[in-house]
Design an enzyme around this catalytic site. Structure first.
Site, PDB file in Angstrom:
ATOM      1  N   LYS A  53       0.847  -1.209   0.000  1.00 12.33           N
ATOM      2  CA  LYS A  53       0.000   0.000   0.000  1.00 12.33           C
ATOM      3  C   LYS A  53       0.877   1.252   0.000  1.00 12.33           C
ATOM      4  CE  LYS A  53      -3.900  -2.044   2.541  1.00 12.33           C
ATOM      5  NZ  LYS A  53      -4.607  -2.064   3.833  1.00 12.33           N
ATOM      6  N   SER A  70      -0.780   0.585   6.254  1.00 12.22           N
ATOM      7  CA  SER A  70      -1.138  -0.258   7.392  1.00 12.22           C
ATOM      8  C   SER A  70      -2.143  -1.314   6.959  1.00 12.22           C
ATOM      9  CB  SER A  70      -1.744   0.610   8.502  1.00 12.22           C
ATOM     10  OG  SER A  70      -2.020  -0.176   9.636  1.00 12.22           O
ATOM     11  N   ASP A  71      -2.088  -2.450   7.629  1.00 13.40           N
ATOM     12  CA  ASP A  71      -3.081  -3.480   7.365  1.00 13.40           C
ATOM     13  C   ASP A  71      -3.331  -4.250   8.660  1.00 13.40           C
ATOM     14  OD1 ASP A  71      -4.615  -4.716   5.026  1.00 13.40           O
ATOM     15  OD2 ASP A  71      -3.876  -6.454   6.122  1.00 13.40           O
ATOM     16  N   THR A  72      -4.586  -4.601   8.882  1.00 17.36           N
ATOM     17  CA  THR A  72      -4.977  -5.323  10.092  1.00 17.36           C
ATOM     18  C   THR A  72      -5.736  -6.583   9.710  1.00 17.36           C
ATOM     19  OG1 THR A  72      -5.173  -3.247  11.318  1.00 17.36           O
ATOM     20  CG2 THR A  72      -6.292  -5.152  12.264  1.00 17.36           C
ATOM     21  N   ALA A 107       0.078  -4.543  10.792  1.00 17.76           N
ATOM     22  CA  ALA A 107       1.394  -4.142  10.300  1.00 17.76           C
ATOM     23  C   ALA A 107       1.327  -2.680   9.899  1.00 17.76           C
ATOM     24  CB  ALA A 107       1.792  -4.985   9.099  1.00 17.76           C
TER      25      ALA A 107
END
EC number: 3.6.1.9
Length: 195
Positions: A53, A70-72, A107
């Protein structure tokens, strides 16, 4: 010249958390393929998405720009739980989490020119036992539809959470401590750190 900051997300929750830290930034959503690769662990998956991203957006700018991605993911066993597409999926996901402990893995990645770094934060979340009626009522609120793992800890579903071990803000979508450390390492100052 100070570094310009871009948040590679359109998540209102991530935007609020980054504002809470006192940063000036703009939001640009990154359009990437979010499929899980074969043999990929949940940690590798969120780290890869966060960095992809950030890289997609960073490519469009010069090296004075720092992009935060960011990624969850919500993890139960080795299952990455996505966003429920229907009431039945929501019931299946929340029944799985009911009365048990699961992990939320977030992250964050910063990219500036050729430089990049990624941090993965894991939080354990314990759910109370949920009835099917509670899950159906929760679905009717509209909250679970756009949430990984079919719930938002910062919303109505906060009442399902008995306890957490780790970062609350990481479960919401952006770990505050790690984000400020990462951006500081990339030379981005917030209103809290400006001289």
């Amino acid at each position: 010249m100070s570094n310009t900051l871009i948040l590679a997300s359109q998540s209102p929750r991530r935007k609020e958390l980054l504002e809470q830290l006192g940063y000036d930034f703009i939001c640009l959503p990154a359009d990437i393929n979010e499929s899980v690769l074969p043999q990929e662990t949940p940690e590798q998956y969120v780290a890869r998405l966060a960095i992809e991203k950030a890289r997609v957006i960073a490519k469009q700018y010069d090296e004075n720009v720092v992009v935060l991605g960011s990624d969850t993911s919500v993890i139960f066993g080795q299952h990455i739980l996505g966003k429920p597409a229907s009431l039945d999926e929501c019931i299946a996901i929340l029944t799985m989490l009911s009365g048990k402990s699961h992990q939320v893995v977030t992250a964050i990645a910063a990219v500036k020119g050729e430089r990049s770094d990624v941090i993965v934060v894991k939080t354990e979340v314990d759910f109370k036992v949920l009835t099917e009626q509670e899950i159906k009522r929760y679905w009717q609120t509209g909250e679970p539809q756009d949430k990984a793992g079919a719930y938002g800890i910062q919303g109505i579903a906060g009442q399902f959470v008995k306890q957490i071990r780790g970062s609350y803000s990481a479960v919401v979508g952006l770990p505050l401590y790690e984000t400020s450390q990462l951006l500081s390492a990339f030379g981005v100052k917030s209103s809290m750190t400006k001289d």
